[in-house]
Scaffold this motif. Structure first.
Motif, PDB file in Angstrom:
ATOM      1  N   UNK A 143       0.841  -1.198   0.000  1.00 20.63           N
ATOM      2  CA  UNK A 143       0.000   0.000   0.000  1.00 20.63           C
ATOM      3  C   UNK A 143       0.879   1.251   0.000  1.00 20.63           C
ATOM      4  N   UNK A 144       0.468   2.229  -0.795  1.00 17.18           N
ATOM      5  CA  UNK A 144       1.120   3.538  -0.811  1.00 17.18           C
ATOM      6  C   UNK A 144       0.291   4.525  -0.011  1.00 17.18           C
ATOM      7  N   UNK A 145       0.940   5.361   0.802  1.00 14.13           N
ATOM      8  CA  UNK A 145       0.246   6.434   1.507  1.00 14.13           C
ATOM      9  C   UNK A 145       0.873   7.762   1.102  1.00 14.13           C
ATOM     10  N   UNK A 146       0.032   8.774   0.922  1.00 12.51           N
ATOM     11  CA  UNK A 146       0.512  10.099   0.531  1.00 12.51           C
ATOM     12  C   UNK A 146       1.236  10.788   1.679  1.00 12.51           C
ATOM     13  N   UNK A 147       1.992  11.819   1.358  1.00  5.70           N
ATOM     14  CA  UNK A 147       2.822  12.484   2.353  1.00  5.70           C
ATOM     15  C   UNK A 147       1.995  13.130   3.459  1.00  5.70           C
ATOM     16  N   UNK A 148       0.747  13.504   3.163  1.00  3.50           N
ATOM     17  CA  UNK A 148      -0.101  14.209   4.130  1.00  3.50           C
ATOM     18  C   UNK A 148      -1.051  13.270   4.867  1.00  3.50           C
ATOM     19  N   UNK A 149      -0.976  11.961   4.594  1.00  4.44           N
ATOM     20  CA  UNK A 149      -1.981  11.028   5.090  1.00  4.44           C
ATOM     21  C   UNK A 149      -1.607  10.488   6.471  1.00  4.44           C
ATOM     22  N   UNK A 150      -1.964  11.236   7.500  1.00  7.91           N
ATOM     23  CA  UNK A 150      -1.670  10.815   8.869  1.00  7.91           C
ATOM     24  C   UNK A 150      -2.683   9.794   9.382  1.00  7.91           C
ATOM     25  N   UNK A 151      -3.797   9.643   8.675  1.00 11.84           N
ATOM     26  CA  UNK A 151      -4.802   8.635   9.055  1.00 11.84           C
ATOM     27  C   UNK A 151      -4.415   7.281   8.485  1.00 11.84           C
ATOM     28  N   UNK A 152      -4.050   7.265   7.205  1.00 10.84           N
ATOM     29  CA  UNK A 152      -3.573   6.053   6.571  1.00 10.84           C
ATOM     30  C   UNK A 152      -4.653   5.018   6.332  1.00 10.84           C
ATOM     31  N   UNK A 153      -4.259   3.757   6.349  1.00 10.43           N
ATOM     32  CA  UNK A 153      -5.177   2.661   6.066  1.00 10.43           C
ATOM     33  C   UNK A 153      -5.048   1.598   7.160  1.00 10.43           C
ATOM     34  N   UNK A 154      -6.183   0.963   7.437  1.00  8.64           N
ATOM     35  CA  UNK A 154      -6.199  -0.214   8.293  1.00  8.64           C
ATOM     36  C   UNK A 154      -6.230  -1.430   7.371  1.00  8.64           C
ATOM     37  N   UNK A 155      -5.397  -2.382   7.626  1.00 11.27           N
ATOM     38  CA  UNK A 155      -5.300  -3.528   6.726  1.00 11.27           C
ATOM     39  C   UNK A 155      -5.563  -4.829   7.486  1.00 11.27           C
ATOM     40  N   UNK A 156      -5.939  -5.850   6.740  1.00 12.65           N
ATOM     41  CA  UNK A 156      -6.091  -7.193   7.279  1.00 12.65           C
ATOM     42  C   UNK A 156      -5.909  -8.177   6.141  1.00 12.65           C
ATOM     43  N   UNK A 157      -5.011  -9.129   6.309  1.00 12.42           N
ATOM     44  CA  UNK A 157      -4.745 -10.114   5.280  1.00 12.42           C
ATOM     45  C   UNK A 157      -4.498 -11.461   5.950  1.00 12.42           C
ATOM     46  N   UNK A 158      -5.055 -12.522   5.364  1.00 18.21           N
ATOM     47  CA  UNK A 158      -4.871 -13.870   5.892  1.00 18.21           C
ATOM     48  C   UNK A 158      -3.944 -14.654   4.973  1.00 18.21           C
ATOM     49  N   UNK A 159      -2.989 -15.352   5.568  1.00 17.58           N
ATOM     50  CA  UNK A 159      -2.007 -16.111   4.793  1.00 17.58           C
ATOM     51  C   UNK A 159      -1.714 -17.435   5.495  1.00 17.58           C
ATOM     52  N   UNK A 160      -1.169 -18.361   4.738  1.00 19.79           N
ATOM     53  CA  UNK A 160      -0.720 -19.634   5.277  1.00 19.79           C
ATOM     54  C   UNK A 160       0.768 -19.546   5.610  1.00 19.79           C
ATOM     55  N   UNK A 161       1.132 -20.058   6.779  1.00 24.39           N
ATOM     56  CA  UNK A 161       2.537 -20.079   7.176  1.00 24.39           C
ATOM     57  C   UNK A 161       2.895 -21.454   7.729  1.00 24.39           C
ATOM     58  N   UNK A 162       4.168 -21.705   7.806  1.00 25.38           N
ATOM     59  CA  UNK A 162       4.705 -22.889   8.464  1.00 25.38           C
ATOM     60  C   UNK A 162       5.600 -22.447   9.610  1.00 25.38           C
ATOM     61  N   UNK A 163       5.901 -23.363  10.506  1.00 21.94           N
ATOM     62  CA  UNK A 163       6.876 -23.043  11.544  1.00 21.94           C
ATOM     63  C   UNK A 163       8.197 -22.665  10.876  1.00 21.94           C
ATOM     64  N   UNK A 164       8.693 -21.476  11.216  1.00 18.26           N
ATOM     65  CA  UNK A 164       9.916 -20.978  10.594  1.00 18.26           C
ATOM     66  C   UNK A 164       9.680 -20.008   9.455  1.00 18.26           C
ATOM     67  N   UNK A 165       8.426 -19.837   9.032  1.00 15.48           N
ATOM     68  CA  UNK A 165       8.131 -18.852   7.989  1.00 15.48           C
ATOM     69  C   UNK A 165       8.499 -17.454   8.467  1.00 15.48           C
ATOM     70  N   UNK A 166       8.946 -16.605   7.530  1.00 14.21           N
ATOM     71  CA  UNK A 166       9.273 -15.226   7.863  1.00 14.21           C
ATOM     72  C   UNK A 166       8.176 -14.291   7.355  1.00 14.21           C
ATOM     73  N   UNK A 167       7.765 -13.396   8.225  1.00  9.43           N
ATOM     74  CA  UNK A 167       6.766 -12.379   7.890  1.00  9.43           C
ATOM     75  C   UNK A 167       7.435 -11.027   8.065  1.00  9.43           C
ATOM     76  N   UNK A 168       7.696 -10.336   6.954  1.00 13.91           N
ATOM     77  CA  UNK A 168       8.451  -9.084   6.974  1.00 13.91           C
ATOM     78  C   UNK A 168       7.547  -7.884   6.740  1.00 13.91           C
ATOM     79  N   UNK A 169       7.723  -6.858   7.575  1.00 18.14           N
ATOM     80  CA  UNK A 169       7.013  -5.588   7.425  1.00 18.14           C
ATOM     81  C   UNK A 169       8.049  -4.564   6.968  1.00 18.14           C
TER      82      UNK A 169
END
Length: 219
Positions: A143-169
């Motif tokens: 997601x892209x947010x504009x320079x003035x967007x102090x409210x931004x976006x709320x997100x939610x995403x479901x994914x499959x993982x395994x033990x040892x999977x990496x989730x990077x922000x």
């Protein structure tokens, strides 16, 4: 007599199954929370703080804790102003080419839900920024947010993982990293296993006994 005993056992099993089904109607289990879990220790609660050198997702490198900078941050070097590639409790600041990455290493297998907020921290300047969630090398949310967007976006995403999977922000500056402090929070949760009353990822006699011994209790 044998038939009666059989019917009693069948009845108890059916009753227990009904109780376990009711007991499993509980809220999602929160595994980690980036705000509450923020720490000066690498690996605490399976969180790691690092960066992608030159934006390369395949070359995650750990950062250094700078406890006296801005109330405590992670950076490539201390003081953090040497590079301005920073991770703090609420988000972080990308460098011109190096991207800050808050990484969670999964200790569970199955479907998880990742939710949170992406917004501009210093909203009165800059040119906006990009937030990404990358799971095992694959971008699952961007997601892209504009320079003035102090409210931004709320997100939610479901994914499959395994033990040892990496989730990077990942925080990407976009065109440049001028005034690119980002708010990028994350809560990772999963639905409980139906019937798993004690939270050990199994449904067995221990769960049934908990329900039976507490049957009829009220809060």
């Amino acid at each position: 007599m044998r038939t009666q005993t059989r019917f009693v056992l069948i009845g108890l099993l059916a009753f227990g199954a009904m109780l376990l089904h009711g007991a499993s109607a509980q809220h999602a289990q929160v595994l980690v929370n980036s705000l509450k879990d923020f720490s000066a220790t690498q690996g605490e609660n399976n969180w790691y703080y690092g960066y992608y050198p030159s934006g390369d997702p395949s070359s995650f490198q750990p950062m250094t804790a700078c406890p006296t900078d801005f109330g405590g941050v992670w950076s490539i070097d201390c003081p953090a102003t040497n590079t301005w590639t920073i991770i703090d409790a609420i988000g972080g600041v990308p460098g011109s080419t190096d991207l800050p990455v808050r990484r969670w290493v999964s200790n569970v297998s199955g479907e998880i839900t990742i939710s949170g907020r992406l917004a501009k921290g210093d909203w009165d300047c800059g040119d906006g920024l990009v937030g990404r969630i990358i799971v095992d090398g694959t971008t699952v949310w961007e997601q892209t947010v504009d320079y003035f967007d102090s409210v931004g976006v709320w997100y939610s995403v479901s994914v499959q993982v395994n033990t040892g999977s990496t989730v990077d922000f990942v925080i990407d500056p976009g065109f440049n990293n001028w005034c690119d402090h980002a708010v990028f929070t994350a809560t990772i949760s999963r639905e409980p296993l139906e019937g798993d009353v004690n939270g050990d990822d199994r449904v067995d006699d221990a769960d049934l006994l908990i329900v039976l011994f507490n049957f009829g209790n009220q809060r």
